[in-house]
Every structure is written in C-alpha cells, then in structure tokens.
Scaffold this motif. Sequence first.
Motif, PDB file in Angstrom:
ATOM      1  N   SER A 168       0.897  -1.207  -0.056  1.00  0.00           N
ATOM      2  CA  SER A 168      -0.152  -0.063   0.034  1.00  0.00           C
ATOM      3  C   SER A 168       0.873   1.300   0.003  1.00  0.00           C
ATOM      4  O   SER A 168       2.098   1.266   0.127  1.00  0.00           O
ATOM      5  CB  SER A 168      -0.691   0.080   1.170  1.00  0.00           C
ATOM      6  N   GLY A 169       0.135   2.324  -0.162  1.00  0.00           N
ATOM      7  CA  GLY A 169       0.914   3.684  -0.159  1.00  0.00           C
ATOM      8  C   GLY A 169       1.326   4.437  -1.363  1.00  0.00           C
ATOM      9  O   GLY A 169       1.882   5.278  -1.620  1.00  0.00           O
ATOM     10  N   ARG A 208       9.321  -3.537  -9.200  1.00  0.00           N
ATOM     11  CA  ARG A 208       8.454  -2.546  -9.932  1.00  0.00           C
ATOM     12  C   ARG A 208       8.524  -3.137 -11.330  1.00  0.00           C
ATOM     13  O   ARG A 208       9.131  -3.628 -11.925  1.00  0.00           O
ATOM     14  CB  ARG A 208       8.938  -1.194  -9.639  1.00  0.00           C
ATOM     15  N   GLN A 209       7.421  -2.665 -11.782  1.00  0.00           N
ATOM     16  CA  GLN A 209       7.198  -2.926 -13.338  1.00  0.00           C
ATOM     17  C   GLN A 209       6.378  -1.652 -13.881  1.00  0.00           C
ATOM     18  O   GLN A 209       5.309  -1.521 -13.513  1.00  0.00           O
ATOM     19  CB  GLN A 209       6.196  -4.385 -13.580  1.00  0.00           C
ATOM     20  N   ALA A 210       6.977  -1.302 -14.994  1.00  0.00           N
ATOM     21  CA  ALA A 210       6.668  -0.078 -15.818  1.00  0.00           C
ATOM     22  C   ALA A 210       5.881  -0.785 -16.803  1.00  0.00           C
ATOM     23  O   ALA A 210       6.042  -1.783 -17.391  1.00  0.00           O
ATOM     24  CB  ALA A 210       7.591   0.939 -16.120  1.00  0.00           C
ATOM     25  N   PRO A 211       4.850   0.242 -17.481  1.00  0.00           N
ATOM     26  CA  PRO A 211       4.128  -0.160 -18.682  1.00  0.00           C
ATOM     27  C   PRO A 211       5.014  -0.581 -19.698  1.00  0.00           C
ATOM     28  O   PRO A 211       6.085   0.248 -20.152  1.00  0.00           O
ATOM     29  CB  PRO A 211       3.440   0.859 -18.995  1.00  0.00           C
ATOM     30  N   GLY A 212       4.981  -1.911 -20.480  1.00  0.00           N
ATOM     31  CA  GLY A 212       5.705  -2.299 -21.468  1.00  0.00           C
ATOM     32  C   GLY A 212       7.052  -2.750 -21.350  1.00  0.00           C
ATOM     33  O   GLY A 212       7.980  -3.127 -22.027  1.00  0.00           O
ATOM     34  N   LYS A 213       7.594  -2.706 -19.921  1.00  0.00           N
ATOM     35  CA  LYS A 213       8.911  -3.204 -19.488  1.00  0.00           C
ATOM     36  C   LYS A 213       8.655  -4.357 -18.637  1.00  0.00           C
ATOM     37  O   LYS A 213       7.524  -4.754 -17.873  1.00  0.00           O
ATOM     38  CB  LYS A 213       9.419  -1.974 -18.606  1.00  0.00           C
ATOM     39  N   GLU A 214       9.683  -5.114 -18.333  1.00  0.00           N
ATOM     40  CA  GLU A 214       9.741  -6.276 -17.418  1.00  0.00           C
ATOM     41  C   GLU A 214       9.909  -5.807 -16.041  1.00  0.00           C
ATOM     42  O   GLU A 214      10.387  -4.830 -15.512  1.00  0.00           O
ATOM     43  CB  GLU A 214      11.070  -7.189 -17.912  1.00  0.00           C
ATOM     44  N   ARG A 215       9.482  -6.729 -15.170  1.00  0.00           N
ATOM     45  CA  ARG A 215       9.442  -6.338 -13.704  1.00  0.00           C
ATOM     46  C   ARG A 215      11.061  -6.501 -13.283  1.00  0.00           C
ATOM     47  O   ARG A 215      11.963  -7.048 -14.042  1.00  0.00           O
ATOM     48  CB  ARG A 215       8.957  -7.647 -13.129  1.00  0.00           C
ATOM     49  N   GLU A 216      11.489  -5.362 -12.495  1.00  0.00           N
ATOM     50  CA  GLU A 216      12.926  -5.298 -12.184  1.00  0.00           C
ATOM     51  C   GLU A 216      12.903  -5.016 -10.557  1.00  0.00           C
ATOM     52  O   GLU A 216      11.799  -4.662  -9.746  1.00  0.00           O
ATOM     53  CB  GLU A 216      13.414  -3.940 -12.589  1.00  0.00           C
ATOM     54  N   ALA A 252       5.692   3.327 -12.055  1.00  0.00           N
ATOM     55  CA  ALA A 252       5.572   1.618 -12.187  1.00  0.00           C
ATOM     56  C   ALA A 252       4.714   1.228 -10.993  1.00  0.00           C
ATOM     57  O   ALA A 252       4.273   1.833 -10.170  1.00  0.00           O
ATOM     58  CB  ALA A 252       6.951   1.067 -11.979  1.00  0.00           C
ATOM     59  N   VAL A 253       4.205  -0.227 -11.142  1.00  0.00           N
ATOM     60  CA  VAL A 253       3.519  -0.754 -10.053  1.00  0.00           C
ATOM     61  C   VAL A 253       4.495  -1.489  -9.380  1.00  0.00           C
ATOM     62  O   VAL A 253       5.423  -2.190  -9.738  1.00  0.00           O
ATOM     63  CB  VAL A 253       2.387  -2.028 -10.732  1.00  0.00           C
ATOM     64  N   ALA A 300       8.897 -16.557  -3.007  1.00  0.00           N
ATOM     65  CA  ALA A 300       7.863 -17.465  -2.930  1.00  0.00           C
ATOM     66  C   ALA A 300       6.512 -16.696  -2.985  1.00  0.00           C
ATOM     67  O   ALA A 300       5.385 -17.297  -3.424  1.00  0.00           O
ATOM     68  CB  ALA A 300       8.017 -18.379  -2.118  1.00  0.00           C
ATOM     69  N   TYR A 301       6.645 -15.619  -2.224  1.00  0.00           N
ATOM     70  CA  TYR A 301       5.295 -15.168  -1.722  1.00  0.00           C
ATOM     71  C   TYR A 301       5.379 -13.496  -2.236  1.00  0.00           C
ATOM     72  O   TYR A 301       6.170 -12.735  -2.212  1.00  0.00           O
ATOM     73  CB  TYR A 301       5.244 -14.940  -0.186  1.00  0.00           C
ATOM     74  N   TRP A 302       3.919 -13.321  -2.879  1.00  0.00           N
ATOM     75  CA  TRP A 302       3.851 -11.788  -3.278  1.00  0.00           C
ATOM     76  C   TRP A 302       2.612 -11.087  -2.901  1.00  0.00           C
ATOM     77  O   TRP A 302       1.584 -11.948  -2.722  1.00  0.00           O
ATOM     78  CB  TRP A 302       3.881 -11.918  -4.899  1.00  0.00           C
ATOM     79  N   GLY A 303       2.657  -9.790  -2.892  1.00  0.00           N
ATOM     80  CA  GLY A 303       1.538  -8.872  -2.810  1.00  0.00           C
ATOM     81  C   GLY A 303       0.856  -8.549  -3.978  1.00  0.00           C
ATOM     82  O   GLY A 303       1.552  -8.668  -5.132  1.00  0.00           O
ATOM     83  N   GLN A 304      -0.275  -7.818  -3.974  1.00  0.00           N
ATOM     84  CA  GLN A 304      -0.731  -7.347  -5.107  1.00  0.00           C
ATOM     85  C   GLN A 304       0.138  -5.904  -5.348  1.00  0.00           C
ATOM     86  O   GLN A 304       0.923  -5.541  -4.245  1.00  0.00           O
ATOM     87  CB  GLN A 304      -2.306  -6.963  -4.943  1.00  0.00           C
ATOM     88  N   GLY A 305       0.042  -5.296  -6.401  1.00  0.00           N
ATOM     89  CA  GLY A 305       0.808  -4.083  -6.719  1.00  0.00           C
ATOM     90  C   GLY A 305       0.127  -2.812  -6.185  1.00  0.00           C
ATOM     91  O   GLY A 305      -1.041  -2.893  -5.897  1.00  0.00           O
ATOM     92  N   THR A 306       0.991  -1.776  -6.014  1.00  0.00           N
ATOM     93  CA  THR A 306       0.326  -0.634  -5.872  1.00  0.00           C
ATOM     94  C   THR A 306       1.089   0.447  -6.805  1.00  0.00           C
ATOM     95  O   THR A 306       2.155   0.317  -6.901  1.00  0.00           O
ATOM     96  CB  THR A 306       0.651  -0.010  -4.201  1.00  0.00           C
ATOM     97  N   GLN A 307       0.288   1.331  -7.319  1.00  0.00           N
ATOM     98  CA  GLN A 307       0.732   2.311  -8.359  1.00  0.00           C
ATOM     99  C   GLN A 307       1.212   3.244  -7.984  1.00  0.00           C
ATOM    100  O   GLN A 307       0.866   4.096  -7.120  1.00  0.00           O
ATOM    101  CB  GLN A 307      -0.524   2.635  -9.368  1.00  0.00           C
TER     102      GLN A 307
END
Length: 126
Positions: free
Chosen positions: A6-7, A37-45, A91-92, A114-121
């Motif tokens: 969040s945030g 983070r992942q920006a539009p059109g880019k891979e997660r970094e 990014a998200v 192994a564990y992930w949260g949902q993203g925050t923009q």
Amino acid sequence: VQLQASGGGLVQAGASLRLSCTASGGTFSLYTVGWFRQAPGKEREFVAVNSRAGGISSFADSVKGRFTIQRGNAKNTVDLQMNSLKPEDTAVYYCAATRRRFSTGYYPNGDDFAYWGQGTQVTVSS
C-alpha cells in the motif's frame, strides 16, 4: 504468509512516498523481503531487498541513495521510503517475501521469492 502493499499515489517529481508491505499469517522477521516494480511495457525489475537476518539491505543502482527500507517487525511491516522521485520511477510496485537469506551484494530476481503481494501504483509526474 500473505502480503499487502500500500501507499502508492500520484506525486510530482522530487516528492516522496512511503510504501508499506504488511504481512499476515506468518512472522515477518523470519522472511527476507524484496521490492520490485514493473513499468508499462517493461519487464519487472528489482528495486530493493531487506535480509531476514541482520536487516542488511541492498538497492538497485537506479534508486540507490534515494530509497531506503525500514522494517517494523512488531507491526509485521517492511516500508520502502522513496525520496527525490523521478518520472522514471513510475511503475506498479510489488513486495515479495522468502525464507531464504541472500548473500550481501546479491541482487535477487523475482524467481527467488515465493510470496507476493498485489501491486500498488506509483506515478511521478514531471
């Protein structure tokens, strides 16, 4: 363990934001926590990681000196403080956790968690 990030929000360049990753269903102090983070059109970094032992943190070169991590084990949270934000930080943002411990200087990738949260923009306007 379940994670919730969040945030996020919309800010101008140069501003600050504080993202929180809150855990439930586990003892967060036993987990290494990473931010990606992942920006539009880019891979997660990779952005940052905080070790489960000793609190050692590592940061991507693109955010080093601007981002910090604070771990609040009593609250089961790991916060990403982002200062001097730039439009390219848009990014998200995702938090992730693992029971693994990484060597100092190792920059993990998403497969290490192994564990992930949902993203925050996060959106930074120029």
